[in-house]
Design an enzyme around this catalytic site. Sequence first.
Site, mmCIF file in Angstrom:
data_model
loop_
_atom_site.group_PDB
_atom_site.id
_atom_site.type_symbol
_atom_site.label_atom_id
_atom_site.label_comp_id
_atom_site.label_asym_id
_atom_site.label_seq_id
_atom_site.Cartn_x
_atom_site.Cartn_y
_atom_site.Cartn_z
ATOM 1 N N LYS A 1 15.135 -9.451 35.649
ATOM 2 C CA LYS A 1 16.152 -8.946 36.582
ATOM 3 C C LYS A 1 15.920 -9.589 37.945
ATOM 4 O O LYS A 1 14.770 -9.678 38.395
ATOM 5 C CB LYS A 1 16.050 -7.420 36.673
ATOM 6 C CG LYS A 1 17.161 -6.772 37.505
ATOM 7 C CD LYS A 1 17.049 -5.243 37.509
ATOM 8 C CE LYS A 1 18.217 -4.584 38.239
ATOM 9 N NZ LYS A 1 18.151 -3.115 38.246
ATOM 10 N N SER B 1 22.630 -0.724 37.073
ATOM 11 C CA SER B 1 22.685 -2.014 37.705
ATOM 12 C C SER B 1 22.068 -3.150 36.890
ATOM 13 O O SER B 1 22.353 -4.312 37.171
ATOM 14 C CB SER B 1 21.977 -1.941 39.055
ATOM 15 O OG SER B 1 20.586 -1.710 38.889
ATOM 16 N N SER C 1 19.718 2.931 35.986
ATOM 17 C CA SER C 1 20.061 1.505 35.854
ATOM 18 C C SER C 1 19.446 0.770 34.685
ATOM 19 O O SER C 1 19.809 -0.369 34.428
ATOM 20 C CB SER C 1 19.691 0.764 37.130
ATOM 21 O OG SER C 1 20.720 0.905 38.063
HETATM 22 N N1 GLN Z 1 24.150 3.867 39.409
HETATM 23 C C1 GLN Z 1 23.178 4.436 40.268
HETATM 24 C C2 GLN Z 1 23.430 3.995 41.699
HETATM 25 O O1 GLN Z 1 24.407 3.373 41.902
HETATM 26 C C3 GLN Z 1 21.804 4.050 39.835
HETATM 27 C C4 GLN Z 1 21.439 2.672 40.193
HETATM 28 C C5 GLN Z 1 20.057 2.356 39.787
HETATM 29 O O2 GLN Z 1 19.448 3.060 39.005
HETATM 30 N N2 GLN Z 1 19.539 1.311 40.391
HETATM 31 O O3 GLN Z 1 22.680 4.276 42.585
#
Ligand code: GLN
Length: 491
Positions: free
Chosen positions: A78, A158, A182
């Site tokens: 990532k 994400s 995410s």
């Molecule tokens: N979707 C969540 C957010 O927008 C979680 C994102 C994540 O876990 N990095 O914060």
Amino acid sequence: MSVFDLTIAGAARALRAREISAVELAAAYNAAVEALNPRLNAYITPTPELALEQARAADRRLAGGGATPLTGIPIAMKDLFCTEGVRTTAASKILGNFVPPYESTVSARLKAAGAVMLGKANLDEFAMGSSNLTSAFGPVESPWKRHGAEARLAPGGSSGGSAAAVAARIALAATGTDTGGSIRQPAAFTGIAGIKPTYGRCSRFGVVAFASSLDQPGPMARNVEDNALMLSVMSGFDEKDSTSADRAVPDFTQALHRSVKGLKIGVPAEYRLEGTNPEILALWEQGIAWLRAEGAEIRDISLPHTKYGLPAYYIIAPAEASSNLARYDGVRYGLRVEGEDLIDLYERTRAEGFGAEVKRRILIGTYVLSHGYYDAYYLKAQKIRSLILRDFTDAFMEVDAILTPTAPSAAFGLDETMTDPLTMYLNDVFTVPASLAGVPAMSVPAGLSAAGLPLGLQVIGRHFDEETVFTVAAALERAAQFSALPQVRAE
Ligand code: GLN
């Protein structure tokens, strides 16, 4: 059978038996990345030459002894993990040309085990999102299609690039990070498995920070066993991260063969949310039935503060983000837009460097931390966080693990873009509570929707009890026999 059918465990056996070389494997994956990435956009920066170089070193190690189960295994990283000498963007314009002079601990551990890095995977900008639509490098397309439809779907976020790469088989496994879901939500959307370990299990050193009290690296892979192999290497104490836990790391693969017989599995009433897709509720029932059939004892439990999880998360995470992202000022590294004076330089750099979602979070975060609002919002959210942690602590006095759906729907379309950020935030309703409590949670692919899209079940465990999570996840995996493949994939 093609090399792309191999799991990590299978590839490791083939590598050790010299049926295939690490260079051959890396070359096949490099070619698949080259063929499919222009369409999927799963990688921001493919690193084919580095992959071959690492594969050559892996072959030497395989020949000379000292190989690990990850030696020669091609993975995606990532693009939130700093990689020495390889551009690390966090999918933001503000870090668009940032080449770190150091390596994150997790990527260093994978490297030391002999894993081969195929490239840096796309994500939502600074890991803020559930769709991959906020990447400054364009969205990732899911390799999955609904039956008979051509609409392009979101891979979730994400860690959407990591998820799409593993699902489309242009990486054998990937790293992800999970702040509020995410790893788990994109795993569910793309039919792969992923685990957010206990907070503190994997070092955050060298991971671009979003919300430091929640961020947690973890693996994403085709199956539960491959996750166990990855996590065993990624975990461990790191003195460079003050929140890293000084705990022994078990061999997580040992947990896969344990029986769920006699385990108590909690089913929380509060997760039966109105508006959840009925297919998902049916799959949840199926998961309960599978575990019961294997001898687990199912208990109805209550996690009473669940409904406050999302609002608390969307105060705490932006608050921490607004503080963490203050460092991007155009002075030390990353984008710099010259201005008339220092303040003007800050303003122009940040206005141009950050995307809309990141700006929204910085604004919300600054607001909830500001004088006069701190007590009303930030402090309140922290109190709720304690109550949510207590919900889990109480529940784990009665049960060994908790079973829920991973997400309230299957993947949505990239072009059915949600204009309302709140609708997008709702996607995290089932994943955020475990993040706030810091407990481990895993998504396992468990079935397909009527439209033919993957759906995931989530297993939540006690702090530092990833082993029970793996035991339950492996039992679900055996029962579900999920074998569907996406339409777009390497063959
Ligand atoms: N979707 C969540 C957010 O927008 C979680 C994102 C994540 O876990 N990095 O914060």
